[in-house]
Design an enzyme around this catalytic site. Structure first.
Site, PDB file in Angstrom:
ATOM      1  N   ASP A  30       0.828  -1.073  -0.198  1.00 53.72           N
ATOM      2  CA  ASP A  30       0.072   0.033  -0.092  1.00 53.72           C
ATOM      3  C   ASP A  30       0.752   1.103   0.012  1.00 53.72           C
ATOM      4  O   ASP A  30       1.928   1.168   0.740  1.00 53.72           O
ATOM      5  CB  ASP A  30      -0.876   0.100   1.296  1.00 53.72           C
ATOM      6  CG  ASP A  30      -2.098   0.879   0.829  1.00 53.72           C
ATOM      7  OD1 ASP A  30      -3.400   0.195   0.744  1.00 53.72           O
ATOM      8  OD2 ASP A  30      -2.262   2.177   0.849  1.00 53.72           O
ATOM      9  N   LEU A 151     -17.267  -9.704  -2.602  1.00 57.24           N
ATOM     10  CA  LEU A 151     -17.555  -9.768  -1.077  1.00 57.24           C
ATOM     11  C   LEU A 151     -18.221  -8.503  -0.618  1.00 57.24           C
ATOM     12  O   LEU A 151     -18.433  -7.382  -1.306  1.00 57.24           O
ATOM     13  CB  LEU A 151     -15.985  -9.522  -0.313  1.00 57.24           C
ATOM     14  CG  LEU A 151     -15.149  -8.404  -0.566  1.00 57.24           C
ATOM     15  CD1 LEU A 151     -15.693  -7.043   0.352  1.00 57.24           C
ATOM     16  CD2 LEU A 151     -13.927  -8.598  -0.142  1.00 57.24           C
ATOM     17  N   ASN A 206     -24.145  -5.360  -9.230  1.00 52.87           N
ATOM     18  CA  ASN A 206     -24.313  -4.383  -8.422  1.00 52.87           C
ATOM     19  C   ASN A 206     -25.555  -3.426  -8.912  1.00 52.87           C
ATOM     20  O   ASN A 206     -26.384  -3.155  -8.100  1.00 52.87           O
ATOM     21  CB  ASN A 206     -22.958  -3.686  -8.344  1.00 52.87           C
ATOM     22  CG  ASN A 206     -22.190  -3.967  -7.391  1.00 52.87           C
ATOM     23  OD1 ASN A 206     -22.277  -5.189  -6.531  1.00 52.87           O
ATOM     24  ND2 ASN A 206     -21.071  -3.391  -7.107  1.00 52.87           N
ATOM     25  N   GLY A 251     -35.860   0.574   2.742  1.00 53.78           N
ATOM     26  CA  GLY A 251     -34.947   1.528   3.732  1.00 53.78           C
ATOM     27  C   GLY A 251     -34.958   3.033   3.494  1.00 53.78           C
ATOM     28  O   GLY A 251     -35.445   3.465   2.883  1.00 53.78           O
ATOM     29  N   CYS A 258     -19.819   1.136  -3.190  1.00 48.05           N
ATOM     30  CA  CYS A 258     -19.756   0.585  -4.474  1.00 48.05           C
ATOM     31  C   CYS A 258     -21.140   0.760  -5.404  1.00 48.05           C
ATOM     32  O   CYS A 258     -21.241   1.278  -6.444  1.00 48.05           O
ATOM     33  CB  CYS A 258     -19.827  -1.146  -4.257  1.00 48.05           C
ATOM     34  SG  CYS A 258     -18.357  -1.693  -3.750  1.00 48.05           S
TER      35      CYS A 258
END
Ligand SMILES: NC(=O)c1ccc[n+]([C@@H]2O[C@H](COP(=O)([O-])OP(=O)(O)OC[C@H]3O[C@@H](n4cnc5c(N)ncnc54)[C@H](O)[C@@H]3O)[C@@H](O)[C@H]2O)c1
Length: 428
Positions: A30, A151, A206, A251, A258
């Site tokens: 990183d 994930l 997505n 909601g 994402c």
């Protein structure tokens, strides 16, 4: 296999730890030195259940090490790119970090050439793998694969160890075989395909999940008007095996790092090809307006918020993560402050991040404390600590017993019996 993971954020760190747990020799890279320092000490810079314990274990086994300099990974056979692809000003995916990582890798390959695969795990628009392959055309022995990540934050490690599927996009059978070898032992269906297909599978997944959420949120508005119960409706729909129960929860709107950026990036990609994804356009519109619709429900009961204390319970974009990127709580707090309310907020993990953006509000140590002296309590993230409350105690401490449940997670009958006025999203 010897693996390098470039970028140790939510995806990169989870990928590095899970690969090390599966027997590979992994180096995590990183740019941020303070992050690398923490990781070396076995401290996870992000909150993710089980991740820190697993990190400590693979570090002590010597299966994982962290550096800031990619040359430390010169022997790696596989280079995973797990850097961010944030939303650019025009809504497209900003590939600066991805292309930066590719050029870092190119330098390493130039002084340490060998057969290797560059695997793009970051979510990137269709054509990026092709572009990267073009950039690396001069690097003998290097293949480029697309291996999108699915994930979920909050269960990231488990999802990486037991994925729903492994999608691999490659342009040659040797690279496919090496990728299969890398994931040997991981039980999951494989989709071995082209890079472009793999890239689109990620965006399409997505976009579809976001569509389900916005569909339910819009339906919840109708449910409110009709006086029906969206939770029961959602259950009744989800039992249909053609529909399934996941992502049918109404909601305050989706957030996170994402869905917001990936839906706009897909719209922009389509527009570049003169295709208007009209459904996805509406999905985003419903999501953008959902926090405002939610606040309207509050204002129907409490028209003047000036000087009134409001409790905001839950700040992260979902429970079990510290991620506040695009969290609906941010929009809600901003709107409440604009209406002159004073806000007391609680989140078990997310308060430090939000306090940088909203230093003027009060952060409490518990949900009950945030409710003390409040005219209304809003549930924004369904952390257990925000859902399981002593309702009699909360009732006594509030100025006005008004609960506005943005996640339909509070027990509506129980709280009504305790004397509250309860408003949910599409339920009463
Ligand atoms: N977060 C999720 O739930 C999730 C799930 C699936 C896919 N994705 C995708 O995965 C990618 C990464 O997401 P994230 O949430 O892990 O991002 P993140 O912002 O948490 O992490 C990115 C990391 O990359 C580092 N970095 C940037 N450039 C670098 C370079 N050249 N060398 C080394 N390190 C570098 C940054 O310092 C940062 O630590 C994105 O494309 C995202 O869309 C994310």
């Amino acid at each position: 296999m010897r693996v390098a993971v470039i970028g140790t954020g939510y995806v990169g760190l989870t990928t590095a730890v899970s690969l090390a747990m599966n027997g590979h020799q992994v180096i995590g890279i990183d740019l941020v030195a303070s992050k690398v320092e923490k990781l070396r000490q076995g401290i996870s810079p992000i909150y993710e259940p089980g991740l820190e314990e697993a990190l400590k274990k693979v570090l002590s086994d010597g299966a994982l090490a962290f550096y800031t300099d990619l040359t430390e990974a010169k022997d790696a056979e596989i280079f995973f790119i797990c850097v961010g692809t944030p939303e650019a000003a025009d809504g497209t995916a900003d590939l600066t970090y991805v292309l930066g990582a590719v050029s870092d890798m190119e330098k390493v390959h130039s002084f340490s050439p060998q057969e290797r695969i560059v695997v793009i795990k970051s979510t990137v628009p269709v054509g990026t793998g092709e572009k990267v392959a073009g950039m690396l055309a001069g690097c003998q022995g290097v293949s480029v694969a697309s291996n999108p990540e699915f994930l979920r934050e909050g269960s990231a490690l488990l999802d990486a160890l037991e994925p729903s599927r492994i999608v691999i996009g490659v342009d040659n059978p040797q690279a496919a075989a090496r990728m299969e070898e890398l994931y040997n032992g991981v039980k999951a269906p494989r989709v071995i395909t082209t890079r472009a297909n793999a890239e689109l599978i990620k965006y399409a997944s997505n976009a579809f999940l976001a569509t389900r959420i916005s569909f339910m949120n819009e339906l919840a508005r109708l449910s409110t008007a009709l006086g029906t119960d969206i939770v029961t409706i959602s259950r009744g729909m989800g039992l249909d095996s053609r529909i399934g129960p996941q992502f049918l929860r109404a909601g305050v709107g989706y957030g996170g790092s994402c869905f917001p950026k990936d839906t706009i990036a897909l719209l922009q990609l389509a527009a570049e090809h003169n295709i208007h994804l009209s459904i996805l356009d509406k999905v985003r519109e419903v999501n953008t307006t959902q926090p405002g619709w939610f606040l309207e429900q509050l204002c129907l009961q409490l028209p003047d918020l000036k000087g009134k204390q409001i409790a905001v319970l839950g700040l992260t974009f979902k429970p079990d993560t510290d991620d506040i990127r695009e969290a609906p709580s941010l929009k809600l707090i901003e709107a409440l402050l604009q209406k002159g309310a004073s806000v007391k907020a609680f989140d078990p993990i997310g308060a430090p991040g939000v306090s940088k953006q909203f230093p003027q509000i009060t952060y409490t140590q518990s949900a009950a404390e945030a409710c003390e002296g409040a005219y209304a309590a809003l549930l924004v993230t369904e952390w257990e600590q925000c859902v399981q409350l002593d309702w009699n105690q909360v009732h006594q401490s509030m100025v006005q017993p008004l609960l506005v449940d943005g996640r339909n997670a509070w027990p509506n009958q129980e709280v009504k019996e305790a004397g509250f006025h309860y408003i949910g999203v599409g339920r009463s």
